[in-house]
Every structure is written in C-alpha cells, then in structure tokens.
Design a protein around this motif. Structure first.
Motif, mmCIF file in Angstrom:
data_model
loop_
_atom_site.group_PDB
_atom_site.id
_atom_site.type_symbol
_atom_site.label_atom_id
_atom_site.label_comp_id
_atom_site.label_asym_id
_atom_site.label_seq_id
_atom_site.Cartn_x
_atom_site.Cartn_y
_atom_site.Cartn_z
ATOM 1 N N ARG A 143 0.828 -1.204 0.000
ATOM 2 C CA ARG A 143 0.000 0.000 0.000
ATOM 3 C C ARG A 143 0.864 1.256 0.000
ATOM 4 O O ARG A 143 1.839 1.347 0.754
ATOM 5 N N PRO A 144 0.524 2.244 -0.832
ATOM 6 C CA PRO A 144 1.308 3.489 -0.881
ATOM 7 C C PRO A 144 1.260 4.225 0.456
ATOM 8 O O PRO A 144 0.322 4.072 1.247
ATOM 9 N N GLY A 145 2.281 5.010 0.689
ATOM 10 C CA GLY A 145 2.310 5.860 1.868
ATOM 11 C C GLY A 145 2.568 5.132 3.165
ATOM 12 O O GLY A 145 2.302 5.669 4.239
ATOM 13 N N ARG A 146 3.111 3.916 3.101
ATOM 14 C CA ARG A 146 3.351 3.144 4.315
ATOM 15 C C ARG A 146 4.787 3.231 4.782
ATOM 16 O O ARG A 146 5.159 2.583 5.746
ATOM 17 N N ARG A 147 5.595 4.042 4.110
ATOM 18 C CA ARG A 147 7.005 4.134 4.470
ATOM 19 C C ARG A 147 7.351 5.563 4.863
ATOM 20 O O ARG A 147 6.834 6.511 4.280
ATOM 21 N N PRO A 206 7.999 -22.479 9.956
ATOM 22 C CA PRO A 206 8.926 -21.662 10.734
ATOM 23 C C PRO A 206 9.665 -20.670 9.838
ATOM 24 O O PRO A 206 10.030 -20.999 8.700
ATOM 25 N N ALA A 207 9.870 -19.453 10.366
ATOM 26 C CA ALA A 207 10.382 -18.365 9.535
ATOM 27 C C ALA A 207 11.640 -17.740 10.128
ATOM 28 O O ALA A 207 11.784 -17.634 11.349
ATOM 29 N N LEU A 208 12.517 -17.319 9.227
ATOM 30 C CA LEU A 208 13.615 -16.407 9.554
ATOM 31 C C LEU A 208 13.407 -15.157 8.724
ATOM 32 O O LEU A 208 13.301 -15.238 7.489
ATOM 33 N N VAL A 209 13.334 -13.999 9.387
ATOM 34 C CA VAL A 209 13.147 -12.725 8.698
ATOM 35 C C VAL A 209 14.395 -11.872 8.927
ATOM 36 O O VAL A 209 14.754 -11.565 10.071
ATOM 37 N N VAL A 210 15.068 -11.509 7.842
ATOM 38 C CA VAL A 210 16.284 -10.700 7.889
ATOM 39 C C VAL A 210 15.941 -9.278 7.462
ATOM 40 O O VAL A 210 15.257 -9.083 6.443
ATOM 41 N N THR A 211 16.395 -8.289 8.228
ATOM 42 C CA THR A 211 16.127 -6.889 7.894
ATOM 43 C C THR A 211 17.411 -6.070 7.963
ATOM 44 O O THR A 211 18.405 -6.483 8.562
ATOM 45 N N ALA A 212 17.358 -4.893 7.336
ATOM 46 C CA ALA A 212 18.481 -3.955 7.336
ATOM 47 C C ALA A 212 18.009 -2.622 7.891
ATOM 48 O O ALA A 212 16.903 -2.167 7.589
ATOM 49 N N GLY A 213 18.864 -1.981 8.695
ATOM 50 C CA GLY A 213 18.462 -0.753 9.377
ATOM 51 C C GLY A 213 18.140 0.392 8.446
ATOM 52 O O GLY A 213 17.184 1.143 8.691
ATOM 53 N N HIS A 214 18.914 0.562 7.372
ATOM 54 C CA HIS A 214 18.704 1.679 6.441
ATOM 55 C C HIS A 214 17.983 1.172 5.198
ATOM 56 O O HIS A 214 18.506 1.196 4.079
ATOM 57 N N ASP A 215 16.778 0.696 5.397
ATOM 58 C CA ASP A 215 15.993 0.077 4.328
ATOM 59 C C ASP A 215 14.549 0.499 4.494
ATOM 60 O O ASP A 215 13.962 0.310 5.563
ATOM 61 N N PRO A 216 13.935 1.084 3.460
ATOM 62 C CA PRO A 216 12.527 1.467 3.588
ATOM 63 C C PRO A 216 11.592 0.288 3.823
ATOM 64 O O PRO A 216 10.436 0.486 4.201
ATOM 65 N N LEU A 217 12.073 -0.946 3.619
ATOM 66 C CA LEU A 217 11.252 -2.128 3.864
ATOM 67 C C LEU A 217 11.432 -2.691 5.271
ATOM 68 O O LEU A 217 10.776 -3.679 5.627
ATOM 69 N N ARG A 218 12.275 -2.072 6.072
ATOM 70 C CA ARG A 218 12.589 -2.657 7.378
ATOM 71 C C ARG A 218 11.344 -2.820 8.258
ATOM 72 O O ARG A 218 11.106 -3.894 8.826
ATOM 73 N N ALA A 219 10.555 -1.757 8.390
ATOM 74 C CA ALA A 219 9.426 -1.784 9.319
ATOM 75 C C ALA A 219 8.411 -2.856 8.932
ATOM 76 O O ALA A 219 7.883 -3.562 9.791
ATOM 77 N N MET A 267 23.184 -1.619 7.906
ATOM 78 C CA MET A 267 23.169 -2.080 6.522
ATOM 79 C C MET A 267 22.046 -1.449 5.705
ATOM 80 O O MET A 267 21.103 -0.879 6.232
ATOM 81 N N VAL A 268 22.168 -1.631 4.386
ATOM 82 C CA VAL A 268 21.191 -1.115 3.431
ATOM 83 C C VAL A 268 20.579 -2.286 2.659
ATOM 84 O O VAL A 268 21.117 -3.396 2.638
ATOM 85 N N HIS A 269 19.467 -2.006 2.014
ATOM 86 C CA HIS A 269 18.806 -3.005 1.186
ATOM 87 C C HIS A 269 19.781 -3.519 0.134
ATOM 88 O O HIS A 269 20.498 -2.751 -0.499
ATOM 89 N N GLY A 270 19.800 -4.830 -0.044
ATOM 90 C CA GLY A 270 20.678 -5.438 -1.038
ATOM 91 C C GLY A 270 21.948 -6.032 -0.460
ATOM 92 O O GLY A 270 22.668 -6.740 -1.167
ATOM 93 N N PHE A 271 22.234 -5.777 0.823
ATOM 94 C CA PHE A 271 23.514 -6.212 1.381
ATOM 95 C C PHE A 271 23.672 -7.729 1.369
ATOM 96 O O PHE A 271 24.793 -8.244 1.258
ATOM 97 N N PHE A 272 22.574 -8.458 1.481
ATOM 98 C CA PHE A 272 22.627 -9.919 1.551
ATOM 99 C C PHE A 272 23.249 -10.515 0.288
ATOM 100 O O PHE A 272 23.916 -11.549 0.348
ATOM 101 N N ALA A 273 23.027 -9.870 -0.848
ATOM 102 C CA ALA A 273 23.544 -10.356 -2.123
ATOM 103 C C ALA A 273 24.963 -9.878 -2.391
ATOM 104 O O ALA A 273 25.516 -10.189 -3.452
#
Length: 320
Positions: A191-195, A242-255, A279-285
């Motif tokens: 949904r737009p406006g969620r970041r 069962p899930a593992l969720v990985v996030t990055a601090g400087h990522d608009p998708l973090r929340a 970290m930023v989005h994309g760091f995993f790759a």
C-alpha cells in the motif's frame, strides 16, 4: 542510526563512479546494471558439486530453473529460492552467487525459479509461477533428486515477498508441506504511503525505488491490498512454516519486515529475526563487499540446517 563504515565506503565509490538510480534508467539498462552490480558485489564464485539449468511447467509455459547441488547422489533437502529485483529485474543468474554459498554453508540443494517479470507480466504472474514451480518440484521429487519431506522456500526483497505469498498458497492448498521459510528484507505491504519520508538518497535503495518497482508490478493499484501482493494483510498467518526474517536498518522495507515477523510470531509460527542496523537493502547479495552479507548468509544457512535436519559436521566438504 549510523551507516556501517563499509556502506559509507561503498556509497562513496558509487558516487565517484557516477552511479545513477535504477529507477532513472530504461528497463533494459536497469536489468543489465542490476546483474553487473550483483556480480561485482558477490565476491569470488564458489564451486559446488553440480549446477544444472532445466525447466518446470508453468501456468503460461515452461519456467527456467537452476539447480545447485552439494556432493552426494541421493535425494537432498531443498531450498526453493525466489530472486529479488522488485519483480522487474533479476533472473536465475542474479541469484547464482547466493545459492552457491547457501549450498556450501547449509549442505542443502537449491532450486532457483525463473518467474516472469513485470511490467510485461504484472501481478499475479510471478506468484502463480512460483507456486506452480513449487508444486511441481514437490510432486516430482525424483526429477530433481529432492527429499520432498524436507522442503523450504526463501527469497530476498521481491523474492521474500513471493516466498511469503507461496507459503499462504501452500497452506490453502493443503500442501506441499514446508519445513521453513527464509524472508530476506521482504516487501510485505504494497500500500502506498506506508514508508517514512526521508529516505531520499539516490545512491541507496529508497522509497522512490520502492514506488518504481511497485508501479511495474501492480497494474491495478487496488491489487496492493491483495494478501498475495501484501502478505502482511492476510487475515490469518497461523499454520505457516517456521520463519527467519532478515532486515536492514537503512531500508525502507525494514518496518514492514519487522511487522510481518511480529505477526507470524503472534500467530504461533516459530519465528527468528536477524536485523543488521548499519546495513542497506541489497547487502545480503553482496558478501564480497559487506561483512554483514556473509554473516547474514551464515545465519540463513544455520537456520536451514536446523529446520531441514542437516548435519553441520558434513557441510563444506567435497566441493566440486
């Protein structure tokens, strides 16, 4: 929150090289640039015992898949991987480095699905392709030497979104039974406006990047509220693997990744989280650039070993 020094150095190098955002390029340019960036950041290409390109049936025709196997002839626990790229970029090639490392670190097999890309094939084409591929792999295990009783799904970014959506479909269909899901900085709410505002840096993945990808993927803006596009909006998340969720601090998708992990845990799904604040989005790759990328891949591999019943002592031996 402070950027990791390795991110600061990487960003400076991008500025010196005159890098421009993918969302300012044509689709062809962005797709080529995405592949080049991932290859440059992936580090040394790791050998595995076997790499095979093949196909599986899809709803609109054959889908390419790439299989990476460790040593051994028998059926193996398998991770079905969905690559990132905003449903717009990416291929089995862009996931090659990730899958090689996970095979060597975890000791499982990986099968990467080459789903159809937007905007040529908007939502729900990618979800349908990934679900069809998973069902075929689970019901034809001998074709790819899969231990169908030890099957996991995973992906990064848009691939994490697709992995989450596929778990919902697998539950609705009564199978296949999945042992685990790996969601690396997943997009879970379209949904737009969620970041939050403020992530405008053109040299980093930002909210303009998110809008560009979403605009390609969702031909009908109303689809943003569909649970298969926005898994966070699913009414019930109980009974998922069962899930593992990985996030990055400087990522608009973090929340939204954190919210999805919270909802999974609240629904009784065993859920682990791994956040990388600098970290930023994309760091995993990009384990060739960021130490945190290697650490996150190690964390994913440990999670897979635990949930796929793999012996850590056998990992990393007899590489081809």
């Amino acid at each position: 929150m402070t950027l990791d020094p390795q991110v600061v150095a990487w960003r400076a190098a991008r500025a010196t090289a005159g890098a421009v955002p993918l969302y300012t390029q044509t689709l062809a340019e962005a797709r080529a640039a995405d592949l080049a960036a991932i290859r440059a950041g992936g580090g040394a290409v790791e050998p595995v015992a076997e790499v095979r390109d093949s196909q599986v049936p899809g709803p609109a025709g054959p889908l390419p898949v790439r299989v990476h196997r460790p040593a051994g002839d028998g059926p193996l626990p398998t991770l079905v991987w969905f690559f990132g790229g905003g449903w717009t970029l990416g291929s089995v090639d862009t996931a090659d480095g990730i899958c090689r490392r996970l095979v060597n670190l975890a000791g499982c097999q990986t099968v990467t699905v080459g789903y159809r890309l937007a905007p040529e094939h908007p939502f729900p084409a990618a979800v349908q392709d990934c679900h069809a591929a998973l069902r075929h792999l689970a019901t034809h295990p001998d074709e790819f030497r899969i231990d169908a009783g030890r099957l996991a799904v995973g992906g990064d970014s848009a691939g994490g979104n697709l992995a989450a959506a596929v778990t919902l479909l697998a539950r609705a269909d009564g199978g296949p039974r999945l042992a685990a899901q790996v969601l690396v900085y997943p997009n879970t709410d379209q949904r737009p406006g969620r970041r939050p505002a403020g992530d405008e840096d053109p040299l980093l993945f930002n909210r303009h990047s998110v809008d560009w990808y979403r605009g390609h993927y969702l031909a009908d803006p109303a689809d943003a509220s569909h649970p298969l596009a926005s898994p966070l909006l699913a009414e019930d998340l109980s009974g998922l693997p069962p899930a593992l969720v990985v996030t990055a601090g400087h990522d608009p998708l973090r929340a939204e990744g954190e919210r999805y992990a919270e909802r999974l845990g609240g629904a009784g799904v065993p859920t682990e989280t791994a956040d990388y604040p600098g970290m930023v989005h994309g760091f995993f790759a990009m384990p060739g650039v960021f130490d945190a990328g290697r650490d996150a891949q190690d964390r994913v591999a440990a999670f897979l070993r635990a949930h796929l019943g793999l012996d850590p002592a056998s990992v990393g031996t007899d590489r081809g």
